[in-house]
Design an enzyme around this catalytic site. Sequence first.
Site, PDB file in Angstrom:
ATOM      1  CG  HIS A  18       3.390  -2.101   1.354  1.00 60.22           C
ATOM      2  ND1 HIS A  18       3.691  -1.275   0.295  1.00 60.22           N
ATOM      3  CD2 HIS A  18       2.581  -1.371   2.158  1.00 60.22           C
ATOM      4  CE1 HIS A  18       3.088  -0.113   0.449  1.00 60.22           C
ATOM      5  NE2 HIS A  18       2.400  -0.145   1.575  1.00 60.22           N
ATOM      6  CG  HIS A  20       2.375   1.579   6.471  1.00 60.07           C
ATOM      7  ND1 HIS A  20       3.064   2.723   6.139  1.00 60.07           N
ATOM      8  CD2 HIS A  20       1.886   1.088   5.294  1.00 60.07           C
ATOM      9  CE1 HIS A  20       2.992   2.920   4.827  1.00 60.07           C
ATOM     10  NE2 HIS A  20       2.284   1.938   4.290  1.00 60.07           N
ATOM     11  CG  ASP A  22       2.179   4.611  11.101  1.00 63.35           C
ATOM     12  OD1 ASP A  22       2.491   3.723  10.289  1.00 63.35           O
ATOM     13  OD2 ASP A  22       1.965   5.789  10.763  1.00 63.35           O
ATOM     14  N   GLY A 176       1.981   8.582   1.785  1.00 67.75           N
ATOM     15  CA  GLY A 176       1.053   9.692   1.938  1.00 67.75           C
ATOM     16  C   GLY A 176       0.170   9.807   0.713  1.00 67.75           C
ATOM     17  CG  HIS A 203       3.281   4.172  -0.508  1.00 63.66           C
ATOM     18  ND1 HIS A 203       4.378   3.944   0.295  1.00 63.66           N
ATOM     19  CD2 HIS A 203       2.226   3.559   0.111  1.00 63.66           C
ATOM     20  CE1 HIS A 203       4.006   3.249   1.358  1.00 63.66           C
ATOM     21  NE2 HIS A 203       2.709   2.987   1.270  1.00 63.66           N
ATOM     22  CD  GLU A 206      -2.796   2.983  -1.466  1.00 58.94           C
ATOM     23  OE1 GLU A 206      -3.443   2.430  -0.565  1.00 58.94           O
ATOM     24  OE2 GLU A 206      -1.805   3.721  -1.250  1.00 58.94           O
TER      25      GLU A 206
END
EC number: 3.5.4.4
Length: 359
Positions: A18, A20, A22, A176, A203, A206
């Site tokens: 996991h 990202h 960006d 998101g 996701h 969280e």
Amino acid sequence: MTTPTRDEVLRAPKVLLHDHLDGGLRPATVLELAHEIGHDLPAQDAEGLGRWFRDAADSGSLERYLETFDHTVAVMQTSEALARVARECVEDLAADGVVYAEVRWAPEQHLAEGLSLDQTVAAVQAGFDQGQEAAGGRIVVRQLLTAMRQGARSREIAELAIAWRDRGVAGFDIAGAEAGYPPTRHLDAFEYLQRENAHFTIHAGEGFGLPSIWQAIQWCGADRLGHGVRIVDDIEVGADGHARLGRLAAYVRDARIPLEMCPSSNIQTGAATSIAEHPIGLLTRLQFRVTVNTDNRLMSGTSMTHEMSSLVDAFGYDLADLRWFTINAMKSAFLPFDERLDIINGVIKPAYAALAAPR
């Protein structure tokens, strides 16, 4: 077994599920790319910019945390920029002792300068290929293509993942803000992926609680849970330390559904108050399929070495525990079974054995 030093943690092979793309840029790269396109940044030197990203992400709000990506995504709108960021990502992970990584990113966010979805994936793959070649076989990296849960392109991105699945893409993800955007909004994409015998993570658990996890697994069929930290809401721990699992938590543990846990990130977004109080301690004790991850290395100022070392400091974990996390992650990777076994038996186990050998 003795407590490992930070240097030993650095040298230990690590597996990252996991992360990202960006969220892992080098501050200096953000500065250079922003200067090329005239994008204004909140700081004008690499050290100050890195500090700004960490501070802005320390708000305790997932929504505020996600705002920091406006700057990184802005400088990742050309094939050249995407390839550079991807190559540097592989270089940084290899330097951190990562031997296998799945790096996720959202192609739909990189079309502002006219690239097609296919061109964005090709650019990232070119960068990953360059980075892996430069690392001399020390690391294997695959893409996870992410659709934004507040958007409406998930089916399109799922089809893109299938088109590229034999060319470097290992699976699919949605990301998101969770609240108000349940995974069931994207059921069409998940059903398509299931028909194509494809892997996906979601996701969930969280920024939102048990309903998000339940939908991700029982409605959408997720292979793994991105974060999943709120599964602890379905676990009661008595005064004697005995844990009683609710139906959902028991199902997640029984089915060995991997939890992509990101301790430092969870503290920033308010999902946990400290490493020592992070649910990863309880979930590890209860032998859930726990994996350790970075989430966003730039925003959290972190690395796999830092995450593992933080757990060593907080819970007294030894090399055997770190080996357990690492093999958990490799077992849970979206890589073919034989390739997973090759990395476990040919890389991870021998390296940990060498680290544990008496000197």
